[in-house]
Design a protein around this motif. Sequence first.
Motif, mmCIF file in Angstrom:
data_model
loop_
_atom_site.group_PDB
_atom_site.id
_atom_site.type_symbol
_atom_site.label_atom_id
_atom_site.label_comp_id
_atom_site.label_asym_id
_atom_site.label_seq_id
_atom_site.Cartn_x
_atom_site.Cartn_y
_atom_site.Cartn_z
ATOM 1 N N ARG A 30 0.839 -1.210 0.000
ATOM 2 C CA ARG A 30 0.000 0.000 0.000
ATOM 3 C C ARG A 30 0.867 1.249 0.000
ATOM 4 O O ARG A 30 0.581 2.249 -0.655
ATOM 5 C CB ARG A 30 -0.929 -0.007 1.225
ATOM 6 C CG ARG A 30 -2.136 -0.907 1.014
ATOM 7 C CD ARG A 30 -2.908 -1.208 2.279
ATOM 8 N NE ARG A 30 -2.939 -0.114 3.230
ATOM 9 C CZ ARG A 30 -2.959 -0.278 4.559
ATOM 10 N NH1 ARG A 30 -2.954 -1.494 5.082
ATOM 11 N NH2 ARG A 30 -2.999 0.754 5.355
ATOM 12 N N MET A 31 1.957 1.198 0.760
ATOM 13 C CA MET A 31 2.886 2.330 0.831
ATOM 14 C C MET A 31 3.483 2.611 -0.555
ATOM 15 O O MET A 31 3.613 3.772 -0.976
ATOM 16 C CB MET A 31 3.994 2.022 1.842
ATOM 17 C CG MET A 31 5.033 3.092 1.987
ATOM 18 S SD MET A 31 4.366 4.619 2.694
ATOM 19 C CE MET A 31 4.706 4.344 4.429
ATOM 20 N N ALA A 32 3.820 1.535 -1.283
ATOM 21 C CA ALA A 32 4.407 1.682 -2.623
ATOM 22 C C ALA A 32 3.455 2.462 -3.524
ATOM 23 O O ALA A 32 3.879 3.367 -4.265
ATOM 24 C CB ALA A 32 4.687 0.306 -3.225
ATOM 25 N N MET A 79 13.252 -5.952 3.215
ATOM 26 C CA MET A 79 12.174 -6.736 2.586
ATOM 27 C C MET A 79 11.050 -5.839 2.102
ATOM 28 O O MET A 79 10.495 -6.023 1.019
ATOM 29 C CB MET A 79 11.577 -7.736 3.601
ATOM 30 C CG MET A 79 12.403 -8.964 3.825
ATOM 31 S SD MET A 79 11.650 -10.022 5.100
ATOM 32 C CE MET A 79 10.123 -10.514 4.300
ATOM 33 N N SER A 80 10.713 -4.864 2.937
ATOM 34 C CA SER A 80 9.634 -3.931 2.599
ATOM 35 C C SER A 80 10.002 -3.120 1.349
ATOM 36 O O SER A 80 9.178 -2.937 0.444
ATOM 37 C CB SER A 80 9.396 -3.018 3.814
ATOM 38 O OG SER A 80 8.783 -1.832 3.454
ATOM 39 N N GLU A 81 11.247 -2.688 1.284
ATOM 40 C CA GLU A 81 11.686 -1.907 0.113
ATOM 41 C C GLU A 81 11.684 -2.779 -1.139
ATOM 42 O O GLU A 81 11.306 -2.331 -2.218
ATOM 43 C CB GLU A 81 13.071 -1.302 0.377
ATOM 44 C CG GLU A 81 13.008 -0.179 1.410
ATOM 45 C CD GLU A 81 14.364 0.428 1.732
ATOM 46 O OE1 GLU A 81 15.384 0.020 1.139
ATOM 47 O OE2 GLU A 81 14.408 1.317 2.602
ATOM 48 N N GLU A 82 12.098 -4.051 -0.974
ATOM 49 C CA GLU A 82 12.088 -4.968 -2.115
ATOM 50 C C GLU A 82 10.652 -5.138 -2.626
ATOM 51 O O GLU A 82 10.391 -5.101 -3.834
ATOM 52 C CB GLU A 82 12.671 -6.314 -1.675
ATOM 53 C CG GLU A 82 12.916 -7.267 -2.823
ATOM 54 C CD GLU A 82 13.580 -8.549 -2.337
ATOM 55 O OE1 GLU A 82 14.794 -8.686 -2.520
ATOM 56 O OE2 GLU A 82 12.888 -9.399 -1.756
ATOM 57 N N ARG A 83 9.713 -5.331 -1.695
ATOM 58 C CA ARG A 83 8.302 -5.468 -2.081
ATOM 59 C C ARG A 83 7.812 -4.202 -2.788
ATOM 60 O O ARG A 83 7.108 -4.264 -3.798
ATOM 61 C CB ARG A 83 7.446 -5.756 -0.827
ATOM 62 C CG ARG A 83 5.939 -5.650 -1.037
ATOM 63 C CD ARG A 83 5.364 -6.682 -1.998
ATOM 64 N NE ARG A 83 5.578 -8.040 -1.560
ATOM 65 C CZ ARG A 83 4.757 -8.727 -0.768
ATOM 66 N NH1 ARG A 83 3.652 -8.178 -0.357
ATOM 67 N NH2 ARG A 83 5.033 -9.962 -0.416
ATOM 68 N N GLN A 84 8.213 -3.047 -2.241
ATOM 69 C CA GLN A 84 7.752 -1.794 -2.850
ATOM 70 C C GLN A 84 8.287 -1.656 -4.282
ATOM 71 O O GLN A 84 7.567 -1.240 -5.180
ATOM 72 C CB GLN A 84 8.177 -0.600 -1.994
ATOM 73 C CG GLN A 84 7.445 -0.537 -0.648
ATOM 74 C CD GLN A 84 7.693 0.763 0.081
ATOM 75 O OE1 GLN A 84 7.575 1.832 -0.493
ATOM 76 N NE2 GLN A 84 8.028 0.675 1.361
ATOM 77 N N HIS A 85 9.560 -2.039 -4.491
ATOM 78 C CA HIS A 85 10.123 -1.971 -5.845
ATOM 79 C C HIS A 85 9.375 -2.917 -6.785
ATOM 80 O O HIS A 85 9.105 -2.579 -7.932
ATOM 81 C CB HIS A 85 11.621 -2.293 -5.824
ATOM 82 C CG HIS A 85 12.457 -1.164 -5.295
ATOM 83 N ND1 HIS A 85 12.515 0.066 -5.907
ATOM 84 C CD2 HIS A 85 13.261 -1.078 -4.200
ATOM 85 C CE1 HIS A 85 13.325 0.864 -5.213
ATOM 86 N NE2 HIS A 85 13.783 0.195 -4.170
HETATM 87 O O1 PRE Z 1 7.968 4.708 6.004
HETATM 88 C C1 PRE Z 1 8.199 4.559 4.794
HETATM 89 O O2 PRE Z 1 8.412 5.532 4.042
HETATM 90 C C2 PRE Z 1 8.242 3.224 4.214
HETATM 91 O O3 PRE Z 1 8.298 3.062 3.009
HETATM 92 C C3 PRE Z 1 8.263 2.024 5.128
HETATM 93 C C4 PRE Z 1 9.673 1.545 5.427
HETATM 94 C C5 PRE Z 1 9.496 0.355 6.410
HETATM 95 O O4 PRE Z 1 9.460 -0.778 5.966
HETATM 96 O O5 PRE Z 1 9.341 0.619 7.603
HETATM 97 C C6 PRE Z 1 10.309 1.085 4.158
HETATM 98 C C7 PRE Z 1 11.138 1.890 3.428
HETATM 99 C C8 PRE Z 1 11.664 3.178 3.906
HETATM 100 O O6 PRE Z 1 13.025 3.333 3.613
HETATM 101 C C9 PRE Z 1 11.361 3.393 5.336
HETATM 102 C C10 PRE Z 1 10.474 2.622 6.037
#
Ligand code: PRE
Length: 94
Positions: A30-32, A79-85
Amino acid sequence: MTIEEIRNEIDLLDSRIISLIAERQAIAGRMAHEKYLAGLPVRDEGRREALLDRVFNEAVEQNIDPVMVRRIFEILMDMSEERQHECIGEGNLP
Ligand SMILES: O=C(O)C(=O)C[C@]1(C(=O)O)C=C[C@@H](O)C=C1
């Protein structure tokens, strides 16, 4: 309690941890979407540092190794950044 019973307890807890990681990854998706719409990069160094400071302090309060906890959250954010990419079509996966 027997070793087997304690291991069962650990297994249950590990499954909950995995569910929470999956939930965190779904939020990353969702953040992505929001970042893509706003034209923002996936990585936010300021947020990363703030989060790492917070979890370090929480680990100290809970009397667990803060350096290890910090490492776990570095992995979770990677992991979160990988998912976002992946979500915005910049993933490395085939
Ligand atoms: O807070 C954000 O901006 C996010 O994208 C979430 C998140 C995280 O997984 O906590 C991931 C990437 C960012 O570099 C910082 C934090």
